[in-house]
Scaffold this motif. Sequence first.
Motif, PDB file in Angstrom:
ATOM      1  N   PRO A  29       0.809  -1.227   0.000  1.00  0.00           N
ATOM      2  CA  PRO A  29       0.000   0.000   0.000  1.00  0.00           C
ATOM      3  C   PRO A  29       0.837   1.269   0.000  1.00  0.00           C
ATOM      4  O   PRO A  29       0.360   2.326  -0.399  1.00  0.00           O
ATOM      5  CB  PRO A  29      -0.832  -0.128   1.286  1.00  0.00           C
ATOM      6  CG  PRO A  29      -0.036  -1.036   2.166  1.00  0.00           C
ATOM      7  CD  PRO A  29       0.642  -2.002   1.246  1.00  0.00           C
ATOM      8  N   LEU A  30       2.084   1.179   0.461  1.00  0.00           N
ATOM      9  CA  LEU A  30       2.916   2.371   0.521  1.00  0.00           C
ATOM     10  C   LEU A  30       3.310   2.856  -0.866  1.00  0.00           C
ATOM     11  O   LEU A  30       3.594   4.046  -1.058  1.00  0.00           O
ATOM     12  CB  LEU A  30       4.174   2.100   1.357  1.00  0.00           C
ATOM     13  CG  LEU A  30       3.922   1.703   2.817  1.00  0.00           C
ATOM     14  CD1 LEU A  30       5.253   1.406   3.500  1.00  0.00           C
ATOM     15  CD2 LEU A  30       3.188   2.817   3.548  1.00  0.00           C
TER      16      LEU A  30
ATOM     17  N   ASP B 107       9.872  -1.126   5.263  1.00  0.00           N
ATOM     18  CA  ASP B 107      10.604  -2.279   5.782  1.00  0.00           C
ATOM     19  C   ASP B 107       9.766  -3.035   6.812  1.00  0.00           C
ATOM     20  O   ASP B 107       9.732  -4.285   6.831  1.00  0.00           O
ATOM     21  CB  ASP B 107      11.912  -1.818   6.432  1.00  0.00           C
ATOM     22  CG  ASP B 107      12.882  -1.256   5.393  1.00  0.00           C
ATOM     23  OD1 ASP B 107      12.713  -1.596   4.193  1.00  0.00           O
ATOM     24  OD2 ASP B 107      13.767  -0.470   5.778  1.00  0.00           O
ATOM     25  N   LEU B 108       9.054  -2.309   7.686  1.00  0.00           N
ATOM     26  CA  LEU B 108       8.207  -2.944   8.695  1.00  0.00           C
ATOM     27  C   LEU B 108       7.075  -3.733   8.025  1.00  0.00           C
ATOM     28  O   LEU B 108       6.772  -4.863   8.428  1.00  0.00           O
ATOM     29  CB  LEU B 108       7.647  -1.884   9.636  1.00  0.00           C
ATOM     30  CG  LEU B 108       6.684  -2.376  10.719  1.00  0.00           C
ATOM     31  CD1 LEU B 108       7.371  -3.392  11.628  1.00  0.00           C
ATOM     32  CD2 LEU B 108       6.151  -1.198  11.538  1.00  0.00           C
ATOM     33  N   TYR B 109       6.486  -3.165   6.977  1.00  0.00           N
ATOM     34  CA  TYR B 109       5.387  -3.848   6.277  1.00  0.00           C
ATOM     35  C   TYR B 109       5.885  -5.132   5.623  1.00  0.00           C
ATOM     36  O   TYR B 109       5.206  -6.164   5.644  1.00  0.00           O
ATOM     37  CB  TYR B 109       4.786  -2.919   5.225  1.00  0.00           C
ATOM     38  CG  TYR B 109       3.625  -3.539   4.459  1.00  0.00           C
ATOM     39  CD1 TYR B 109       2.357  -3.595   5.006  1.00  0.00           C
ATOM     40  CD2 TYR B 109       3.824  -4.085   3.192  1.00  0.00           C
ATOM     41  CE1 TYR B 109       1.309  -4.173   4.315  1.00  0.00           C
ATOM     42  CE2 TYR B 109       2.779  -4.665   2.489  1.00  0.00           C
ATOM     43  CZ  TYR B 109       1.513  -4.705   3.056  1.00  0.00           C
ATOM     44  OH  TYR B 109       0.491  -5.280   2.369  1.00  0.00           O
ATOM     45  N   ASP B 110       7.101  -5.088   5.050  1.00  0.00           N
ATOM     46  CA  ASP B 110       7.655  -6.285   4.421  1.00  0.00           C
ATOM     47  C   ASP B 110       7.859  -7.389   5.451  1.00  0.00           C
ATOM     48  O   ASP B 110       7.625  -8.575   5.154  1.00  0.00           O
ATOM     49  CB  ASP B 110       8.980  -5.952   3.731  1.00  0.00           C
ATOM     50  CG  ASP B 110       8.765  -5.089   2.484  1.00  0.00           C
ATOM     51  OD1 ASP B 110       7.635  -5.118   1.941  1.00  0.00           O
ATOM     52  OD2 ASP B 110       9.713  -4.407   2.072  1.00  0.00           O
ATOM     53  N   ARG B 111       8.302  -7.022   6.661  1.00  0.00           N
ATOM     54  CA  ARG B 111       8.524  -8.030   7.689  1.00  0.00           C
ATOM     55  C   ARG B 111       7.190  -8.612   8.170  1.00  0.00           C
ATOM     56  O   ARG B 111       7.100  -9.809   8.450  1.00  0.00           O
ATOM     57  CB  ARG B 111       9.314  -7.441   8.860  1.00  0.00           C
ATOM     58  CG  ARG B 111      10.783  -7.142   8.551  1.00  0.00           C
ATOM     59  CD  ARG B 111      11.584  -6.931   9.823  1.00  0.00           C
ATOM     60  NE  ARG B 111      11.152  -5.755  10.550  1.00  0.00           N
ATOM     61  CZ  ARG B 111      11.647  -4.531  10.371  1.00  0.00           C
ATOM     62  NH1 ARG B 111      12.600  -4.344   9.461  1.00  0.00           N
ATOM     63  NH2 ARG B 111      11.214  -3.510  11.094  1.00  0.00           N
ATOM     64  N   LEU B 112       6.186  -7.752   8.273  1.00  0.00           N
ATOM     65  CA  LEU B 112       4.872  -8.242   8.733  1.00  0.00           C
ATOM     66  C   LEU B 112       4.215  -9.175   7.740  1.00  0.00           C
ATOM     67  O   LEU B 112       3.483 -10.092   8.121  1.00  0.00           O
ATOM     68  CB  LEU B 112       3.933  -7.039   9.016  1.00  0.00           C
ATOM     69  CG  LEU B 112       4.294  -6.164  10.212  1.00  0.00           C
ATOM     70  CD1 LEU B 112       3.363  -4.952  10.261  1.00  0.00           C
ATOM     71  CD2 LEU B 112       4.167  -6.968  11.511  1.00  0.00           C
ATOM     72  N   THR B 113       4.468  -8.978   6.468  1.00  0.00           N
ATOM     73  CA  THR B 113       3.814  -9.784   5.431  1.00  0.00           C
ATOM     74  C   THR B 113       4.718 -10.878   4.884  1.00  0.00           C
ATOM     75  O   THR B 113       4.391 -11.515   3.875  1.00  0.00           O
ATOM     76  CB  THR B 113       3.369  -8.879   4.261  1.00  0.00           C
ATOM     77  OG1 THR B 113       4.507  -8.168   3.742  1.00  0.00           O
ATOM     78  CG2 THR B 113       2.314  -7.881   4.711  1.00  0.00           C
TER      79      THR B 113
END
Length: 269
Positions: free
Chosen positions: A227-228, A259-265
């Motif tokens: 989404p970013l 980077d945080l979104y990539d780790r969460l997904t």
Amino acid sequence: MTVRKKGTQRKGERGTIAVRGYGLTPWSRAFVDVVEGRSSDGESVADSRHVTKARRYFRDRHVRGLRIGAGQVTASVEGTQLEPFDVIITTRTVDTPTLAGLLRDRGGVDELMRLTRGEQPPILGELLVPTESADVDTDCTCPDEAPRCVHALVTSYEIAAEIDRSPLTLLTVMGTDLRDLLAEIDSRPAQSPVVEDSSSSESLRPDDFYGTTSTLPPLPSVPRMNPLTALDGSDLRAALRATGVAPADIAEAIDELGDLYDRLTATDL
């Protein structure tokens, strides 16, 4: 069939007078064609001389006391004799529940409301309008033994003129009315088809009311999206500024969120 348009004028000895018309709408024309016994090639079962004379009777208003009831129409017609002839026209009426069911099946329920605006919707017309000569029976007290005498024909033209004025007339002629149709449809609302999933029904048990031990279906496969980068970032930048992030640090903050979104997904989580 010759159709005169509404408002047609003709000249007489005393000036210009309006000529009456009938068969100006599809339902009205179809009704007249059935009464005259007109086939697809244009040939008419009714005698052409009778038709011509009946049209003159219609123009000169020879019909008196027209009464349109459910499936039956009565009238008196002034002819060549002193006493008028009595005419009874009876139709092969439709069954209201059957008609309502056919309208539901063919998606024509909404057409009923168009009747109140004076329209003649096609699906309802196909189900309602008589289609063959046997659907309309005529009886007259005149001595003419023809299948359609002049008096029966001119009475049918008066009915057609009433159908031109109000499509609801045809419902009455065919033995039903709008109120009964709406009541029948409301009493039996349309049901959506239910498609059973054999895999899920087999896993359900009568003694497991809440499905605690049932196997859940697999989650749908949704394509991955960031989404970013895929969405408009103006709202995100405004939110970061509202939290006190300096304008020069917004780009770095968005990168950290990415980077945080990539780790969460990540798939290995």
